[in-house]
Design a protein around this motif. Sequence first.
Motif, short mmCIF file in Angstrom:
data_model
loop_
_atom_site.label_atom_id
_atom_site.label_comp_id
_atom_site.label_asym_id
_atom_site.label_seq_id
_atom_site.Cartn_x
_atom_site.Cartn_y
_atom_site.Cartn_z
N LYS A 1 5.84 -3.89 6.75
CA LYS A 1 6.72 -3.52 5.64
C LYS A 1 7.57 -2.32 6.06
CE LYS A 1 3.59 -5.12 2.00
NZ LYS A 1 4.38 -6.28 1.60
N HIS B 29 10.14 0.39 4.56
CA HIS B 29 10.63 0.96 3.31
C HIS B 29 12.01 1.57 3.55
CE1 HIS B 29 6.99 0.55 0.75
NE2 HIS B 29 6.53 0.21 1.94
N LYS C 52 10.66 -3.96 -5.53
CA LYS C 52 10.74 -2.77 -4.69
C LYS C 52 11.70 -2.98 -3.52
CE LYS C 52 6.02 -1.33 -5.65
NZ LYS C 52 4.69 -1.04 -5.08
N VAL D 13 11.81 -3.01 -0.32
CA VAL D 13 10.99 -3.11 0.88
C VAL D 13 11.44 -4.32 1.67
CG1 VAL D 13 8.63 -3.38 1.77
CG2 VAL D 13 9.03 -2.08 -0.32
N GLY E 258 3.40 1.97 2.13
CA GLY E 258 4.70 2.54 1.82
C GLY E 258 5.22 3.47 2.88
N GLY E 259 6.40 4.02 2.60
CA GLY E 259 7.09 4.89 3.54
C GLY E 259 6.43 6.25 3.62
#
Length: 541
Positions: free
Chosen positions: A440, A442, A431, A433, A188-189
């Motif tokens: 990925k 974000h 999500k 994304v 994730g971010g």
Amino acid sequence: MARYRAEGLWQGRSLPVELMAAARAHGERTALITPEVHWTYAELSATAARFAAGLLARTRLRPGDAVMFQMGNVAETVVAYLGCLLAGIRPVCTLPQHGTREIAVLARHIGARGLVLQADFGRGQLPDQARTLLADGAVEEAVVVRGEVFGTAVGYDDLLSAGATADPAALPYHALPPEGVAVFQLSGGTTGLPKIAPRQHEEYAYNGALWARTLGWGEGTVVLYPLPIMHNAGVSLALQPALLSGATLVLAPSADTGTLLDLIERTRPQVLPLVPPALAIRLLEEPRSHRTDLSCLTDFVVGGQKLALEVAERLRDELGIAVRQKFGMAEGMFLLTPPGATEWLRHHTVGAPLSPLDEIRILRPGGDEEVPDGEIGELCVRGPYTIRGYYRAERHNASAFTPDGFYRTGDLARRHRRDGVVAYSIDGRIKDVINRGVEKIHADEVEDLVMRHPDVANVALVAMPDPVLGERACAYLVMEPGRRPLTVATLGAFLLGEGLAKYKLPERVESVESLPLSNVGKVSKKDLRQDIEAKLTAETA
């Protein structure tokens, strides 16, 4: 956890204990090949033990500390990773492409004290980043594992020299609790609340051993890996399963097609354990691929995003490659085309979970009701190598996991029962994304940084389709009154200056007077995705 131990999946031993046991068992067999080295298990484990002892002797790092990694695909990365495990120091699997800001945010969230870097990576930007991180107090120690040593940093040769007389039996890894955190992986971010997957010793060791066993790896197996080795995919699909099973890992310095074909000709690997669709397409388009003997490749595993049926059929017909598909995540769960699967299953699904104790539910998005077979719902997973919570993220965990511990992946999936097999397809995601190849992006992370630009009033980042990478990022910008629209180049320069990784930069910019809103007043990214798809279709017509 008790069930996993009772059924013999978890062994009650730490990850480095398992790795060192395998190294002793396979001593003089070849463990690691790069364009620069050809090391046996004995050579690799001895070098890693010297590195571990040197870390404890020459730095202030101690067992239980965490260190950020910014290393490429070189032999020293493997030494440093294993050495940290042996020293009881927990690697944080960041990448050399991550910027100063991202590393600082993550380091502070985890409480990491050190930074391990490759000074000669890329354009040589990492030493300057490290100096900034040290000066700002984001980290306390810098270790240069390859390249010129600078300032107060400690060098690789110095560590190996300091650890030359160390007794591996005296290293701290023998006393590490098997339920403790071995490695931090990113998911994730890195704005607001970073999503860090804490991988525990027992489950991460089981993950690697299970992957190797599922694919039948052992003595004589040669595994070629061309993607970043410090990704969770690199660690859990290539590095650890190879070393735990007695296989040989061939570490490619890049995914360049020419480099890949050179290594296939030289080392004759049986396995490419993670091929992004973009790389598969490049292999098909490279004339040399059609002249190269690829018959050694018995397992060509495609993952990262859904493989187009046309690409699978071309790989079969033009290069003689039968693909297997894979789906996985830093949080743990892997799905893989099972052995002997029909072509329909190989081409239309990402397979079945690896472990007999892996559990999957397809729930109605936003709810807890399971949907019937064949119907789209959210993929929710639980199992012996899937995390039970993100690190220091209690509020997020409350919504990311069901009350009984199933991880809500945010991916849309279907369950298929066909040819006596239960398999799954991935059909999009909930999500926000963007899947750019295997990377990925974000949207909220990039949007937060774009909003720092003084000329930008509002922004929405959305995915636009791409035939090679699957998706690229498109930024819709609302400019402040009287300000000139930004371009891809000017926006990119600003974001790089803010410390954003290059692969996360928007690759198209659309200036609009306002962003469309949904019926509840939120930005309608669905409308924006439809808009950019229509524009791309018109441009290629």
